[in-house]
Design a protein around this motif. Structure first.
Motif, PDB file in Angstrom:
ATOM      1  N   CYS A  59      44.877  26.715  33.307  1.00  0.00           N
ATOM      2  CA  CYS A  59      43.831  25.761  32.927  1.00  0.00           C
ATOM      3  C   CYS A  59      44.061  24.460  33.694  1.00  0.00           C
ATOM      4  N   PRO A  60      43.568  24.350  34.910  1.00  0.00           N
ATOM      5  CA  PRO A  60      43.826  23.159  35.733  1.00  0.00           C
ATOM      6  C   PRO A  60      43.409  21.864  35.033  1.00  0.00           C
ATOM      7  N   LEU A  96      35.375  40.589  38.763  1.00  0.00           N
ATOM      8  CA  LEU A  96      36.598  41.189  38.230  1.00  0.00           C
ATOM      9  C   LEU A  96      36.611  41.227  36.708  1.00  0.00           C
ATOM     10  N   LEU A  97      36.003  40.239  36.047  1.00  0.00           N
ATOM     11  CA  LEU A  97      35.929  40.303  34.589  1.00  0.00           C
ATOM     12  C   LEU A  97      35.094  41.501  34.151  1.00  0.00           C
ATOM     13  N   GLY A  98      33.962  41.702  34.789  1.00  0.00           N
ATOM     14  CA  GLY A  98      33.124  42.853  34.456  1.00  0.00           C
ATOM     15  C   GLY A  98      33.818  44.153  34.754  1.00  0.00           C
ATOM     16  N   LEU A 103      36.704  30.174  34.288  1.00  0.00           N
ATOM     17  CA  LEU A 103      36.953  31.615  34.303  1.00  0.00           C
ATOM     18  C   LEU A 103      37.071  32.137  35.728  1.00  0.00           C
ATOM     19  N   THR A 104      36.262  31.598  36.630  1.00  0.00           N
ATOM     20  CA  THR A 104      36.351  31.994  38.034  1.00  0.00           C
ATOM     21  C   THR A 104      37.709  31.620  38.604  1.00  0.00           C
ATOM     22  N   TRP A 105      38.185  30.436  38.268  1.00  0.00           N
ATOM     23  CA  TRP A 105      39.491  29.996  38.762  1.00  0.00           C
ATOM     24  C   TRP A 105      40.592  30.978  38.353  1.00  0.00           C
ATOM     25  N   ILE A 106      40.616  31.351  37.090  1.00  0.00           N
ATOM     26  CA  ILE A 106      41.708  32.205  36.613  1.00  0.00           C
ATOM     27  C   ILE A 106      41.530  33.656  37.069  1.00  0.00           C
ATOM     28  N   TYR A 107      40.328  34.192  36.901  1.00  0.00           N
ATOM     29  CA  TYR A 107      40.156  35.644  36.975  1.00  0.00           C
ATOM     30  C   TYR A 107      39.376  36.139  38.186  1.00  0.00           C
TER      31      TYR A 107
END
Length: 319
Positions: free
Chosen positions: A273-274, A179-181, A148-152
């Protein structure tokens, strides 16, 4: 698109009451006496797509598709004020799949999913391995915090800096540490214009990075408010809760899949999704096979993706 089977229509469909006020739209196509397979759509929240039927030989497979809670034609839709997201979690979806399997009288089925659909496929199969004959996954995602950190939260920004600036634009500078929050708060804003702008920006970011070569068509589709608003709301609900999974749970528990044949089809240049996730899952899952495509990203239409999925599903059709 030559790697796809001809378009078909469902011969059976319905709405299944799964409790909590939710009713799932489901449909069946292909051979009524064929090998059962269930398709898990992505998102979460994107809804099922007719193209997904075309991965399967309709003479060999009984193809089951359904819209997950809050998505597609299932009710209540996430855009409905009556939709209660408190009863929309990974484990509710796993239980819904069991209800649908029993409703259709299926003993075991092949489980097929990509991206979020891969997450749900693994959660289901690790919970009910006796009900799974084979698994085919594309663009493997397990909802770990690192993914999730990688994408967002900045990883993929190094590959798409211009698009990342657009993604950051709606978020106040002092809220960009999470950023998700921050996006979750924007999607809960009482002002519908704020919610709409945030949803479009959040969704457009994924549309911008989904293909190995950025395509305007993907970004436009993801940016359409009718798609972006429900998609962003459900996805942020899931991701800000870590999809109700322990960190690394699905890879940690992959030993439960021993004896279930599986194929992981993964683009080497998947920016959503690496491939490290698919590799780590493969190493933890006895009997799985990893197909790494050297010219593909995350998109289903990237080079080699459709052919690899057809090869996997055609192979399992004969078992």
């Amino acid at each position: 698109m030559d790697e796809l089977y001809p378009a078909i229509t469902p011969h059976e469909h319905g709405m299944l009451d799964v409790g909590d006020g939710n009713r799932l739209y489901w449909e069946v196509s292909g051979n009524p006496d064929g090998k059962p397979a269930v398709v898990l759509h992505g998102g979460p929240g994107s809804g099922s797509a007719p193209l997904s039927r075309r991965h399967f030989d309709p003479a060999a497979y009984r193809i089951v598709m359904f819209d997950q809670r809050g998505a597609g034609r299932s009710t209540p839709h996430v855009s409905d004020p009556e939709a209660d997201l408190a009863t929309n979690t990974t484990w509710h979806l796993v239980a819904d799949m069991e209800r649908l399997r029993e409703h259709l009288g299926i003993e075991r089925w092949l489980v097929f999913g990509g991206s979020w659909g891969a997450t749900l496929a693994l959660a289901y199969a690790e919970s009910h391995p006796a009900r799974v004959s084979e698994i085919v996954l594309r663009g493997v995602f397990t909802a770990r915090p690192s993914e999730l950190t990688w994408i967002y939260n900045g990883g993929a920004a190094h590959l798409f800096p211009v698009e990342w600036a657009d993604y950051l634009a709606p978020v106040p500078e002092d809220e960009r540490g999470d950023l998700l929050g921050a996006y979750r708060r924007l999607l809960d804003d009482p002002d519908p214009d704020v919610r709409r702008r945030a949803a479009v920006s959040w969704s457009a970011w994924e549309g911008a990075i989904v293909s190995v070569v950025p395509q305007a068509g993907y970004r436009a589709g993801y940016s359409a408010p009718a798609f972006a608003v429900p998609f962003a709301r459900i996805a942020l609900h899931y991701f800000t809760h870590g999809a109700w999974l322990d960190d690394g749970q699905l890879i940690r528990d992959a030993g439960k899949l021993a004896g279930i044949p599986g194929v992981l089809v993964q683009g080497r240049y998947d920016a959503v999704c690496p491939p490290v996730t698919a590799y780590e899952l493969h190493r933890s899952w006895p009997g799985s096979r990893l197909v790494l495509l050297d010219h593909a990203g995350h998109a289903i239409t990237d080079p080699g993706m459709l052919a690899a999925l057809r090869e996997a599903l055609d192979g399992f059709a004969r078992t």
